[in-house]
Each structure stands twice: as C-alpha cells, then as structure tokens.
Enzyme design. Structure first.
Site, mmCIF file in Angstrom:
data_model
loop_
_atom_site.group_PDB
_atom_site.id
_atom_site.type_symbol
_atom_site.label_atom_id
_atom_site.label_comp_id
_atom_site.label_asym_id
_atom_site.label_seq_id
_atom_site.Cartn_x
_atom_site.Cartn_y
_atom_site.Cartn_z
ATOM 1 N N LYS B 97 109.763 50.040 30.144
ATOM 2 C CA LYS B 97 110.607 48.862 30.316
ATOM 3 C C LYS B 97 110.129 47.844 29.293
ATOM 4 C CE LYS B 97 111.819 45.033 33.176
ATOM 5 N NZ LYS B 97 111.277 44.136 34.201
ATOM 6 N N GLY B 158 111.584 35.948 38.573
ATOM 7 C CA GLY B 158 110.907 35.309 39.700
ATOM 8 C C GLY B 158 111.594 34.096 40.277
ATOM 9 N N ALA B 184 115.880 40.917 37.122
ATOM 10 C CA ALA B 184 115.330 39.555 37.138
ATOM 11 C C ALA B 184 116.257 38.553 37.817
ATOM 12 C CB ALA B 184 114.993 39.052 35.739
ATOM 13 N N GLY B 185 115.659 37.777 38.669
ATOM 14 C CA GLY B 185 116.351 36.650 39.285
ATOM 15 C C GLY B 185 117.097 36.968 40.572
ATOM 16 N N ASN B 206 111.746 42.602 42.214
ATOM 17 C CA ASN B 206 110.317 42.547 42.516
ATOM 18 C C ASN B 206 109.981 41.328 43.391
ATOM 19 O OD1 ASN B 206 107.256 43.060 40.566
ATOM 20 N ND2 ASN B 206 107.467 42.394 42.641
ATOM 21 N N THR B 207 110.133 40.136 42.799
ATOM 22 C CA THR B 207 109.695 38.921 43.495
ATOM 23 C C THR B 207 110.325 38.784 44.882
ATOM 24 O OG1 THR B 207 109.362 37.817 41.394
ATOM 25 C CG2 THR B 207 109.587 36.403 43.320
#
Lengths: 67, 258
Positions: B97, B158, B184-185, B206-207
């Site tokens: 990635k 995040g 992301a986001g 993830n976050t």
C-alpha cells in the site's frame, strides 16, 4: 566494536562477527526483523554469513500496527 | 459469487482493515476477525533496540489474512520505495500500500511522488495499491503505470469524517478499469455503505475500529455496512427526484372529487 544502529551509536565489547550474532545479543529473533546494512537490504538467508565491521551502519526494522 | 479481484488474487470480503492504534493486540485481532476482512495493512518502523516489543506478526494468522505493508512515514518516492523493498525482504508477498505523505498536518498524499514511486515499484514486480488524493486524472495515470488499484481518500487519515470527496470519487469509479478502494476518513458504517453504494469496489478502515471501546462490534457493523452498500449497488439504486412520487395508488380515494 562501534556500530550505528537505527541512528544511534552503540559500543559492543563482546565479539560480534555476524548479523545473526548481533541480533542474538540484542534479543531479537531473526524472523522478526528486516536488516539493512550500510543501506543494502539483507535477505534473511544471508544474515548468518554476513560479517560486521567497525563503523557499520544498520537499520533494524519490524512490522508494527498501521493503516 | 461476487468476488473482489486485485491483481491475480480474489477476495470475498470487500473490507480491508488497518492494524494501527488498537489498545491491545487482542482488540486488534478481534476487530480483524469480526470484520471478515482478508487483507490487513501493517507499517514498518525501526525496532526500539533498548525495549524490543513482541512481533506484531505473531498475532496475525498469515494463512487467513494477506499482509499488506504500507509505506507510511515516507515523505518522498525514494523513502517509499525503500520501505516497500524492506517489506518484501521480510518474505511478504510483494504487495504494497503505497503512501507518500509529506504533509504532517493533514497527511495528504503527494500526487507527484506517489506516481513516481508507483512506476518504480510496478517495474520491480510489486502489486501496488496507492493511497491517493481523490483526483480522477491522477487515478488514470496510476492505472496507466500499472497499479493494481487506486485508493482515493474519503477524508484525511484518522478524521472519521466520511466520504467528503464524493463527487470526485464518483468520477474515479466511472473511469477506472481497476478496483477503486476508498481509504481514509471513513468513520461510521454508513460512510462505508455510502462508498459501496457509489460503486466503490472495497473500503479500508482503521481508526474507526481502533477508536472505539468495542472494536469487534464496530468491525461487525462495518462489515454489514460494506455488504449492504455492495448489495444496493448491485441491485441498482432508484433515481432521485425533486418532487414527491407517491408510493401508494393515486386512485380509489375515499372521497368523491376526482
């Protein structure tokens, strides 16, 4: 022997001949880290036969959590 | 069966998860399991030689998950290529990635360095999944140099703010011949569902999983969100209208005027 490991100068009094011996001294397992010696990436298979010299620079890298 | 195909591999899950920021390895493993994911991202960092931690890999079942190392922390193409090579030297599949994020505040991907690194890594035989700004022109360039996917951001890493780049991601999806993974986001299952309803091929989270008291439950919720969005996309969403269109018959009312 003086080695620069991950940007920090380290002095070793015990004799360290190979990368594998260094990892043992640092209590790191061979399958846990990736090693760069003087900017060359070392394949896992050559760690036990790769010698170290005074002044060598090493990067010891491992996987950590990340997104 | 509806499979996700990336390079020469197929996956039944369309949810990829990151392994960062979990409160414990147990919480991370629980989130991975409950997400149903088959692809998990990891990062590479220097070992703290004065205080070595146990290996992350000892907690990840490699027969179940494809390890996708990222190049996070790279500020330019050269650093990203170095990280990718290090990851491959560990014996991983040559998947990466690609992340090049010189800006420390918003962690926005550098389009020029990302493209440069992608070109080098593809030539070296890597399967490259680049994190990228939601820029349809860049997506085309990344596809042309041989990337396996494109991974446009929904919002900065995040931030949990959702698919803020919606219109641009729609154009990327419309034009791409490789899978589009919204990365992301994404902070809520509804965000993941929204991306999938738009026709994204997969999402990466993830976050949102790490930043909750119950990562396993949130992982299940995201899994359902992704599945719901995918099914809706495959079924085909109805058109949007300005004016109401009655769902009930407009005849046979209980009154006499016509």
């Amino acid at each position: 022997m003086e080695l620069k490991i991950n940007g920090t100068q380290k002095t070793f009094t015990d004799e360290i001949l190979t990368v594998t011996q260094l990892l043992e001294q640092l209590n790191l397992s061979v399958d846990q880290v990736v090693v760069e010696l003087n900017r060359d990436i070392l394949a896992p298979g050559v760690l036990s036969t790769t010698g170290l010299n005074n002044g060598d620079e090493l990067e010891l890298i491992q996987f950590v959590g990340g997104g | 069966m509806d499979l996700l195909k990336i390079a020469d591999r197929t996956f039944s899950s369309r949810l990829m998860v990151g392994t960062g920021k979990f409160s414990s390895n147990a919480a991370m493993v629980a989130a991975m399991e409950h997400s149903g994911s088959e692809i998990v991202t990891v990062a590479l960092r220097r070992v703290d030689i004065d205080n070595p931690q146990d290996s992350l890999l000892s907690h990840i079942d490699r027969s179940r998950y494809l390890l996708l190392p990222n190049t996070s922390g790279a500020r330019d193409a050269e650093e990203a290529v170095r990280l990718a090579r290090l990851a491959r030297a560990s014996g991983c599949d040559p998947w990466v990635k690609l992340e090049v994020t010189p800006d420390p505040y918003y962690l926005l991907p550098d389009p020029i360095e990302t493209l440069k690194a992608a070109e080098i890594l593809v030539k070296e035989g890597f399967v490259v999944l680049p994190y990228m700004p939601a820029d349809p022109v860049l997506a085309r360039h990344l596809e042309e140099v041989g990337c396996a996917t494109v991974m446009p951001l929904g919002a900065p890493i995040g931030t949990n703010r959702g698919v803020r780049t919606r219109d641009l991601i729609s154009i990327i999806i419309e034009q791409a011949n490789i899978p589009v993974v919204v990365d992301a986001g994404l902070g809520a299952p509804s965000h993941a569902a929204e991306a999938m309803e738009m026709g994204a091929d997969a999402v990466l989270v993830n976050t949102a999983l790490a930043d909750t008291p119950d990562p396993a439950a949130m992982a299940r919720a995201f899994r359902k969100g992704v599945e719901a969005g995918r099914e809706a996309w495959l079924a085909g969403l109805g058109p949007q209208r300005r004016q109401a269109e009655a769902s009930s018959p407009l005849t046979g009312f209980l009154r006499n005027d016509s």
